[in-house]
Design an enzyme around this catalytic site. Structure first.
Site, short mmCIF file in Angstrom:
data_model
loop_
_atom_site.label_atom_id
_atom_site.label_comp_id
_atom_site.label_asym_id
_atom_site.label_seq_id
_atom_site.Cartn_x
_atom_site.Cartn_y
_atom_site.Cartn_z
N ASP A 224 59.78 50.14 60.57
CA ASP A 224 59.56 51.51 61.42
C ASP A 224 60.37 52.05 62.38
OD1 ASP A 224 56.83 50.78 60.30
OD2 ASP A 224 56.05 49.82 62.23
N SER B 70 44.44 57.49 25.08
CA SER B 70 43.44 56.36 25.51
C SER B 70 43.95 55.04 24.81
CB SER B 70 42.09 56.60 25.48
OG SER B 70 41.78 56.94 24.04
N GLU C 85 49.58 42.75 29.57
CA GLU C 85 49.35 42.99 31.06
C GLU C 85 47.97 43.17 31.28
OE1 GLU C 85 52.22 46.17 31.49
OE2 GLU C 85 50.91 47.32 30.17
N LYS D 231 44.61 45.33 32.25
CA LYS D 231 44.37 46.82 32.34
C LYS D 231 43.65 47.05 33.61
CE LYS D 231 41.65 50.07 29.50
NZ LYS D 231 40.81 50.71 30.40
N ASP E 39 41.87 48.99 36.78
CA ASP E 39 40.67 49.84 36.67
C ASP E 39 40.96 50.80 37.82
OD1 ASP E 39 38.24 51.02 35.75
OD2 ASP E 39 37.06 49.45 36.73
N TYR F 30 52.98 51.76 33.11
CA TYR F 30 52.83 51.15 32.14
C TYR F 30 53.34 51.71 30.91
CZ TYR F 30 48.41 53.94 32.34
OH TYR F 30 47.53 54.85 32.35
N LYS G 13 50.29 45.12 23.64
CA LYS G 13 51.04 45.85 23.15
C LYS G 13 52.22 45.40 22.13
CE LYS G 13 50.16 49.14 26.90
NZ LYS G 13 50.72 49.44 28.43
N LYS H 155 38.62 44.11 26.30
CA LYS H 155 37.73 44.37 27.72
C LYS H 155 37.22 42.75 28.13
CE LYS H 155 36.84 47.92 28.87
NZ LYS H 155 36.58 49.50 28.56
N CYS I 46 6.19 41.89 61.27
CA CYS I 46 6.90 40.81 60.29
C CYS I 46 5.94 40.52 59.27
CB CYS I 46 7.17 39.41 61.08
SG CYS I 46 7.33 38.06 60.09
N CYS J 203 4.42 36.58 59.71
CA CYS J 203 3.52 36.29 60.74
C CYS J 203 3.05 37.49 61.68
CB CYS J 203 4.26 35.57 61.77
SG CYS J 203 5.53 36.32 62.93
N CYS K 236 12.24 39.46 63.36
CA CYS K 236 10.65 39.20 63.91
C CYS K 236 10.79 38.66 65.32
CB CYS K 236 10.29 38.26 62.88
SG CYS K 236 8.88 37.48 63.31
N CYS L 212 6.29 32.06 63.79
CA CYS L 212 6.62 32.55 62.68
C CYS L 212 6.62 31.40 61.56
CB CYS L 212 7.67 33.67 62.32
SG CYS L 212 7.91 34.37 60.76
S1 IVH Z 1 48.45 51.83 28.25
C1 IVH Z 1 49.11 55.05 24.79
N1 IVH Z 1 48.40 50.01 29.87
O1 IVH Z 1 43.53 52.53 30.57
C2 IVH Z 1 48.68 53.98 25.97
N2 IVH Z 1 46.59 51.85 29.76
O2 IVH Z 1 42.00 53.27 28.00
C3 IVH Z 1 48.17 54.57 27.14
N3 IVH Z 1 45.12 51.52 31.97
O3 IVH Z 1 44.06 56.02 30.48
C4 IVH Z 1 47.63 53.54 27.97
N4 IVH Z 1 45.82 49.88 32.70
O4 IVH Z 1 44.25 54.61 32.43
C5 IVH Z 1 47.81 51.38 29.45
N5 IVH Z 1 48.30 48.28 31.30
C6 IVH Z 1 47.77 49.38 30.71
C7 IVH Z 1 46.76 50.01 31.48
C8 IVH Z 1 46.18 51.36 31.13
C9 IVH Z 1 45.03 50.51 32.81
C10 IVH Z 1 44.10 52.58 31.67
C11 IVH Z 1 44.99 54.04 31.57
C12 IVH Z 1 44.33 54.61 30.29
C13 IVH Z 1 43.24 53.75 29.80
C14 IVH Z 1 43.28 53.76 28.37
#
Ligand code: IVH
Length: 683
Positions: A50, A95, A126, A128, A130, A238, A303, A327, A421, A424, A439, A445
């Site tokens: 800081d 996706s 790795e 996924k 959210d 990623y 991957k 998933k 209540c 009671c 209560c 009670c």
């Molecule tokens: S790879 C071409 N790696 O999941 C590959 N996606 O359903 C593109 N996500 O839109 C994504 N963790 O928002 C990849 N370790 C990870 C991820 C990841 C979360 C999400 C990302 C993407 C969605 C795909």
């Protein structure tokens, strides 16, 4: 002309030197960011960081012409937008294909092996996360644009918001940074950040977010970056978008390490494994660790690691053939509220509970979800008949995340808490500043009586073996007992006449009642069920006071003098012992033979043992030495200077710098009257 500036160090600096200093400070701060956010290994304390940032801010404020947009001071500051501009992605943001079962993972591997004509495949694995996918565009190492995924081809320009995320470098480290580098990754909020945000939202009577993902999305969608800056967002890379460099590392994992070298955060859970079996083991590992991971994950991503193989595999529709999202079981599910009922707790708290149409979430069937209290019901506006999203995370009590208003049937009514209540019929009361409604019936009670007895008999309280819920239910329903003392007055025949009891079990119960009479003060205090006096507070009280009589006479001040005891608990204790019916039950219990060993607090547990006092200013009623002596006889240590370890500062008249320091360190301060009261109570 040369301008001159007086630095915080008091030197007079020329423009050139200032510029050098600014550059050096920026580099130093960026380096510390890298250690903190990327390597998880801070090199300096926060206060020092800081200080560096403040020094840079000060120099830049005096020389605005030297401010550059990649300076670490320039994360927030832009004016709010009217709307986000559109951004086209040169390389579409795709996706992932999903798998739910291990079979589908084997099938994924089979397809890959066939297509590549290979027998062994290496995978990078790795979590996924959210959150939300983001593309960061760095030109010459400087962050110039950040965009959301949108429909994959076109997203929104959220640069100003993204700049407020501390783990995203505004300028990359290193010498060999490509001219153009697009980095892709997930922006997310940690579970703690999410809880804190919702707490703040509640306090400010703002909308609460259903889950960390929604909170992250809502935060990035803010038109005013100053708001985004208050949200604790994080980022993990990623993948890549457009890159001007031809010679990229040859494995996905190496690309991530290469990005990490520039100061970009990558997943600390990243692993490289040899085969699909190991992918599934990793999945199991994350599944069991899920609760301990500081952010929400909804799956594991596998991957194919060599980039050449990724290229050979290519894409199908909108997802790569070389990656799979396996998933995890969902922690949320959709169901309906069948009813809302009120439960009455041991202390009389009325808790609304939603009865749900049974639904399986994360492997368990849910039929109830707590609605906490009136405020919570109002905020979520949960009604009987509503379709709701419920969430179950680990051992946490299931909760209703949100109501699907678009599915609400006609003629639903807003739920209101009862004025009486449901057990009671006593009126309900709400203490000032408390969200709970209680209560007012006390032990009149049946619900409170039942739970008070169950609590009294429980293992950590009086430990009455064999006296469980079913028996207590009967005792209360049959009006055999009015209070906890009455359970010691029932005869063997009375016990034997209860359902599922015979002579033998009645005798056993009498034996365990007899055995329970010999207890400890700390068990007894806990058994009394004083509001918010749990096991450890009971233990502490027993230790500090040594005997019950002293504790029953204690006032709020002397209780609060014990550091672990705050105003609320102190008030609860005093109120409890001041009520005649409680005094009566306690003396009944004692005359029925409940006993424990009393002991005078020993030297090691004198009332002020472990407390450090500092005296400052002049006291009117005694000299400093007298005050010191009295404190020491009560077990306290008296120190000459204020530090973080000081428990209390006693401030007499004309208290000076010590008092200021005590204020600055947030140390409890006693004036002379407080101090005298404390001494008197503890003598
Ligand atoms: S790879 C071409 N790696 O999941 C590959 N996606 O359903 C593109 N996500 O839109 C994504 N963790 O928002 C990849 N370790 C990870 C991820 C990841 C979360 C999400 C990302 C993407 C969605 C795909």
């Amino acid at each position: 002309m040369h301008s001159i500036t007086v630095s915080s160090l008091g030197f007079i600096m020329s423009q050139h030197i200032i510029h050098q200093k600014i550059i050096q400070l920026r580099a130093e701060i960026n380096q510390h960011n890298y250690h903190y956010y990327v390597l998880d290994n801070p090199q300096i304390p926060d206060s020092e960081y800081d200080r560096l940032l403040r020094e840079l801010q000060m120099l830049e404020a005096q020389h605005p012409e030297l401010i550059t947009s990649d300076s670490p001071t320039q994360r927030v500051g832009a004016a709010p937008l009217n709307k986000f501009a559109e951004v086209s992605h040169n390389i579409p943001m795709l996706s992932l294909a999903n798998a739910f079962e291990a079979d589908e993972v084997y099938e994924f591997e089979r397809r890959i092996k066939n297509k590549l004509e290979q027998t062994h495949i290496e995978y990078a694995v790795e979590p996924k996360i959210d959150g939300l996918a983001i593309n960061l565009r760095y030109e010459k190492g400087v962050l110039i644009q950040a965009a959301t995924r949108g429909d994959g081809r076109q997203g929104e320009d959220v640069t100003l918001n993204i700049r407020t995320i501390p783990s995203i470098p505004l300028r990359l480290n290193g010498d060999e940074i490509p001219e153009l580098l697009e980095v892709r990754g997930e922006v997310f909020m940690t579970k703690i950040g999410f809880e804190q945000l919702n707490q703040r939202q509640i306090q400010q009577q703002e909308k609460i977010f259903a889950n960390p993902r929604n909170a992250a999305a809502g935060s990035l969608r803010q038109l005013d970056p100053k708001i985004t800056a208050t949200r604790s967002l994080e980022f993990t890379c990623y993948g890549l978008g457009s890159v001007s460099e031809e010679n990229l590392p040859q494995n996905y994992s190496d690309i991530l390490y290469w990005l990490q070298g520039f100061g970009l955060p990558i997943s600390r859970y990243l692993q490289v494994v040899d085969n699909v079996q190991a992918c599934l083991e990793y999945y199991q590992q994350l599944l069991t660790q899920r609760e301990n991971i500081p952010f929400d994950i909804d799956g594991v991503v596998y991957k194919v690691n060599p980039i050449a193989w990724q290229e050979a595999l290519g894409y199908i529709s909108r997802a790569p053939r070389w990656a799979l999202a396996h998933k995890l079981p969902s922690q949320e599910a959709l169901t309906q509220v069948v009813n809302i009922e009120i439960q009455v707790g041991r202390t009389g708290a009325l808790t609304p509970v939603a009865r749900l149409a049974p639904v399986v979430v994360g492997g368990a069937t849910l039929t109830n979800a707590t609605l906490h209290n009136q405020d919570e019901i109002r905020r979520k506006d949960v009604r009987v008949g509503d379709s709701v999203i419920v969430r179950r995370a680990g051992d946490v009590i299931p909760e209703i995340v949100s109501v699907m208003l678009e599915k609400r049937p006609e003629n639903t009514v807003m739920f209101t808490m009862p004025t009486h209540c449901p057990v009671c019929d006593s009126t309900v009361v709400q203490a000032e500043g408390e969200a709970v409604i209680r209560c007012s019936g006390g032990l009149f009670c049946a619900a409170q009586r039942k739970q008070a007895i169950e609590h009294f008999a429980s293992r950590k309280a009086m430990n009455i073996e064999g006296l469980g819920e079913k028996l207590v239910d009967q005792l209360v329903a049959g009006n055999y007992v009015e209070n906890v003392a009455d359970i010691y007055t029932l005869s063997a025949t009375q016990w034997a006449n209860l359902d599922r009891m015979g002579n033998k079990s009645a005798n056993n119960l009498l034996k365990s009642l007899e055995k329970s009479k010999s207890t400890t003060l700390s068990h007894f205090l806990y058994a009394l069920g004083i509001r918010e006096v749990g096991e450890s507070t009971a233990h502490l009280l027993a230790q500090q006071f040594g005997n019950l009589e002293k504790l029953m006479q204690a006032n709020k001040e002397s209780l609060q003098a014990i550091p672990e005891i705050g105003t609320v608990i102190a008030k609860n204790i005093v109120t409890f012992f001041s009520q005649t019916h409680n005094q009566t039950v306690i003396s009944q219990l004692q005359s029925l033979g409940i006993h424990w060993q009393t002991h005078e607090p020993q030297v090691s547990d004198l009332p002020l043992t472990g407390k450090i006092f500092v005296l400052t200013g002049t006291l009117n009623n005694m000299t400093r030495d007298e005050a010191k002596l009295r404190l020491q006889t009560l077990g306290a240590m008296v120190s000459g200077s204020i530090s973080k370890k000081t428990t209390y500062a006693v401030a007499g008249e004309k208290a000076g710098s010590k008092l200021e320091k005590a204020h600055a360190l947030d140390i409890k301060i006693l004036n002379e009257v407080d101090f005298l009261v404390l001494l008197e109570k503890l003598q």
